[in-house]
Design an enzyme around this catalytic site. Structure first.
Site, short mmCIF file in Angstrom:
data_model
loop_
_atom_site.label_atom_id
_atom_site.label_comp_id
_atom_site.label_asym_id
_atom_site.label_seq_id
_atom_site.Cartn_x
_atom_site.Cartn_y
_atom_site.Cartn_z
N GLY A 151 45.40 31.17 41.38
CA GLY A 151 45.89 29.84 41.75
C GLY A 151 46.29 29.00 40.55
O GLY A 151 47.12 28.10 40.67
N GLU A 183 49.67 30.11 39.67
CA GLU A 183 50.53 29.60 40.75
C GLU A 183 50.83 28.11 40.55
O GLU A 183 51.94 27.65 40.81
CB GLU A 183 49.87 29.85 42.11
CG GLU A 183 49.84 31.35 42.45
CD GLU A 183 49.10 31.65 43.74
OE1 GLU A 183 47.90 31.33 43.83
OE2 GLU A 183 49.72 32.22 44.66
N GLU A 201 44.30 38.51 42.05
CA GLU A 201 43.86 38.48 43.45
C GLU A 201 43.52 39.84 44.04
O GLU A 201 42.55 39.98 44.78
CB GLU A 201 44.93 37.81 44.33
CG GLU A 201 44.93 36.29 44.25
CD GLU A 201 45.74 35.74 43.09
OE1 GLU A 201 46.11 36.52 42.19
OE2 GLU A 201 45.99 34.53 43.07
N ALA A 259 41.70 29.78 41.89
CA ALA A 259 41.02 29.06 42.95
C ALA A 259 39.53 29.27 42.74
O ALA A 259 39.11 30.23 42.10
CB ALA A 259 41.45 29.60 44.30
N1 DAK Z 1 36.11 30.21 40.42
C1 DAK Z 1 34.86 29.77 40.24
N2 DAK Z 1 34.22 29.83 39.08
C2 DAK Z 1 34.89 30.36 38.04
C3 DAK Z 1 36.19 30.85 38.14
C4 DAK Z 1 36.82 30.75 39.41
N3 DAK Z 1 38.06 31.17 39.59
N4 DAK Z 1 36.57 31.32 36.94
C5 DAK Z 1 35.54 31.14 36.12
N5 DAK Z 1 34.51 30.55 36.76
C6 DAK Z 1 33.21 30.19 36.24
C7 DAK Z 1 32.39 31.44 35.98
O1 DAK Z 1 31.78 31.88 37.18
C8 DAK Z 1 31.40 30.91 34.98
O2 DAK Z 1 30.41 30.17 35.67
P1 DAK Z 1 28.83 30.34 35.31
O3 DAK Z 1 28.53 31.79 35.48
O4 DAK Z 1 28.76 29.87 33.88
O5 DAK Z 1 28.19 29.44 36.30
C9 DAK Z 1 32.20 29.92 34.15
O6 DAK Z 1 33.34 29.59 34.96
C10 DAK Z 1 32.71 30.49 32.85
O7 DAK Z 1 33.38 31.71 33.11
P2 DAK Z 1 32.97 33.13 32.45
O8 DAK Z 1 31.56 33.10 32.00
O9 DAK Z 1 33.38 34.18 33.39
O10 DAK Z 1 33.91 33.13 31.15
P3 DAK Z 1 34.48 34.39 30.39
O11 DAK Z 1 35.05 33.88 29.11
O12 DAK Z 1 33.48 35.49 30.32
O13 DAK Z 1 35.69 34.92 31.29
C11 DAK Z 1 37.59 34.71 32.71
C12 DAK Z 1 36.79 34.13 31.52
C13 DAK Z 1 38.73 33.71 33.03
C14 DAK Z 1 38.21 36.07 32.33
C15 DAK Z 1 36.64 34.90 33.91
O14 DAK Z 1 35.96 33.66 34.14
C16 DAK Z 1 37.33 35.28 35.18
O15 DAK Z 1 37.67 36.43 35.39
N6 DAK Z 1 37.47 34.30 36.08
C17 DAK Z 1 37.97 34.53 37.40
C18 DAK Z 1 39.45 34.75 37.41
C19 DAK Z 1 39.89 34.97 38.84
O16 DAK Z 1 39.72 36.04 39.41
N7 DAK Z 1 40.35 33.88 39.42
C20 DAK Z 1 40.60 33.82 40.86
C21 DAK Z 1 41.88 34.51 41.17
S1 DAK Z 1 42.17 34.54 42.86
C22 DAK Z 1 43.64 30.04 48.65
C23 DAK Z 1 44.88 30.20 48.02
C24 DAK Z 1 44.94 30.82 46.82
C25 DAK Z 1 43.81 31.34 46.26
C26 DAK Z 1 42.62 31.19 46.92
C27 DAK Z 1 42.50 30.54 48.11
N8 DAK Z 1 43.56 29.39 49.93
C28 DAK Z 1 44.75 28.94 50.52
C29 DAK Z 1 42.33 29.24 50.57
C30 DAK Z 1 43.92 31.93 44.99
C31 DAK Z 1 43.02 32.84 44.61
C32 DAK Z 1 42.82 33.06 43.21
O17 DAK Z 1 43.07 32.27 42.35
#
Ligand code: DAK
Length: 275
Positions: free
Chosen positions: A127, A130, A150, A81
Site C-alpha cells: 500500500g 501504491e 502482497e 497497509a
Molecule cells: N504493518 C504493520 N506493522 C508493520 C508493517 C506493516 N505493513 N511493516 C512493518 N511493521 C512493523 C513491524 O511489525 C515492526 O513492529 P514491532 O515488531 O517492532 O512491533 C516494526 O514495524 C519495525 O519493522 P521490522 O522490525 O520488521 O523492521 P525491519 O527493518 O526488520 O524490516 C521491512 C523492514 C519493511 C522489510 C519489514 O518491516 C517488512 O517486511 N514489513 C512488511 C512489508 C509488507 O509486507 N507490507 C504489507 C504489504 S501488503 C487493503 C488494500 C491494500 C492492502 C491491504 C488492505 N484493503 C482495501 C483492506 C495492501 C496490502 C499491503 O500493503
C-alpha cells in the site's frame, strides 16, 4: 503528531488535528508527512482517513500550490497497509475497504488538481508503493526500496497497484515484481521509470521542494487540466480497478491469505496450503 500550519502565505480556516499525519504549508508548498514511525508508517484505517482529510483540506485552499508527500524518519516512506489490522478482514470487508480506499485516497490523489510529488525516503511497500504511485511524480532517496509483497501474504495489491504499476513500468516488469514479491532498489526503480530521480537522503526534501518551485512557475490551472487529460487517457483500462477490488476481496477468503498474514505476524516464513 499534530497539524502545523505555517501562515506565511495564507490562512487555513480550521486546522485539523491529526494523529498520524502532519501537514505543513510553507510558501505554497504543502508537505504531508505520514507519521507512524514505530510501524514504519504503515497505513491503518485512521491514517488513510487522515490522508484523505488532508487532501480535502488542501483542495480548495489557494495557499496550497503543490503537495509533497513523504514518510517520517529515515527508514520508511510507508511499509504497506497495516498487516495487524487487515489480517482479520473478511472478503466483503476487503472489497469494501479497497473500494473506499480507491475513492477517498488513491484516486483522489491521482485526480488531485494540483501537482502531487511523492518523496520516497525509504521502504515503499505494498500500500505504500501504491500511495507513491497515486502521486503524479516520484523522487526517491538512494536508500529507498520499493516492492509489492502482497503475494507473499496470500493477497494481491488492493489499492490500485495492479493498474498503476504496469502503467508506470510496463506489464512484464510489473508482473515480475508482483510474482516475486521482492523489493527493487532505488537505482532499479530509476531505470524502470518508477521514480523520476534518485538523490541522497539528505537532499530529498530540498530536491522535492525545488521541483515544486519549478512547477509553481507554471500555471496551476493548466497543470490541473493536464492531470485530467493524462488520467483520461488511462480510462480505457479503468475496468481493471473493479476487477482488482473483486479479486482482492476474494483473496481474503483463502487459506493462503490466513497463513500469509499469520506467518508475518508470527515472524516466520509462510507455508502456503495452496487453497
Ligand atoms: N504493518 C504493520 N506493522 C508493520 C508493517 C506493516 N505493513 N511493516 C512493518 N511493521 C512493523 C513491524 O511489525 C515492526 O513492529 P514491532 O515488531 O517492532 O512491533 C516494526 O514495524 C519495525 O519493522 P521490522 O522490525 O520488521 O523492521 P525491519 O527493518 O526488520 O524490516 C521491512 C523492514 C519493511 C522489510 C519489514 O518491516 C517488512 O517486511 N514489513 C512488511 C512489508 C509488507 O509486507 N507490507 C504489507 C504489504 S501488503 C487493503 C488494500 C491494500 C492492502 C491491504 C488492505 N484493503 C482495501 C483492506 C495492501 C496490502 C499491503 O500493503
Amino acid at each position: 503528531g499534530s497539524v502545523i500550519y505555517n501562515y506565511y502565505t495564507h490562512t487555513v480556516k480550521e486546522p485539523i488535528q491529526m494523529e498520524n499525519v502532519q501537514l505543513t504549508v510553507n510558501e505554497g508548498i504543502a508537505t504531508l508527512v505520514i507519521n507512524r514511525p514505530k510501524q514504519l508508517n504503515a497505513l491503518n484505517k485512521q491514517t488513510l482517513a487522515e490522508i484523505s482529510e488532508a487532501f480535502e483540506s488542501m483542495r480548495n485552499d489557494d495557499g496550497v500550490k503543490v503537495v509533497i508527500m513523504t514518510g517520517s524518519g529515515e527508514k520508511a516512506f510507508v511499509a504497506g497497509a497495516d498487516i495487524k489490522e487487515f489480517a482479520n478482514f473478511s472478503g466483503v470487508q476487503g472489497s469494501e475497504l479497497a473500494k473506499t480506499g480507491h475513492m477517498t485516497v488513491f484516486n483522489s490523489i491521482e485526480e488531485f488538481s494540483k501537482p502531487v510529488i511523492a518523496a520516497i525516503n525509504g521502504f515503499a511497500l505494498g500500500g505504500g508503493l501504491e500511495l507513491a504511485m497515486a502521486a503524479h511524480v516520484r523522487i526517491a532517496s538512494d536508500n529507498a526500496r520499493m516492492g509489492l509483497p502482497e503475494t507473499s501474504l496470500g493477497v494481491i495489491p488492493g489499492y490500485g497497484g495492479t493498474q498503476r504499476l504496469p502503467q508506470l513500468i510496463g506489464k512484464g516488469r510489473a508482473l515480475e515484481m508482483i510474482f516475486s514479491a521482492k523489493m527493487i532498489d532505488a537505482a532499479t526503480a530509476l531505470n524502470y521509470g518508477l521514480v523520476n530521480a534518485v538523490v541522497p537522503q539528505e537532499a530529498l526534501q530540498a530536491t522535492a521542494e525545488n521541483m515544486a518551485l519549478g512547477f509553481m512557475k507554471n500555471s496551476i490551472v493548466a497543470m490541473g487540466y493536464a492531470v485530467e487529460a493524462v488520467n483520461a487517457g488511462m480510462l480505457e483500462g479503468a475496468i481493471g480497478y473493479d476487477v482488482e477490488v473483486q479479486a482482492f476481496g476474494d483473496c481474503f477468503e483463502t487459506a493462503d491469505f490466513k497463513e500469509g498474514t499469520k506467518a508475518f505476524l508470527e515472524k516466520r516464513k509462510p507455508e502456503f496450503p495452496g487453497s
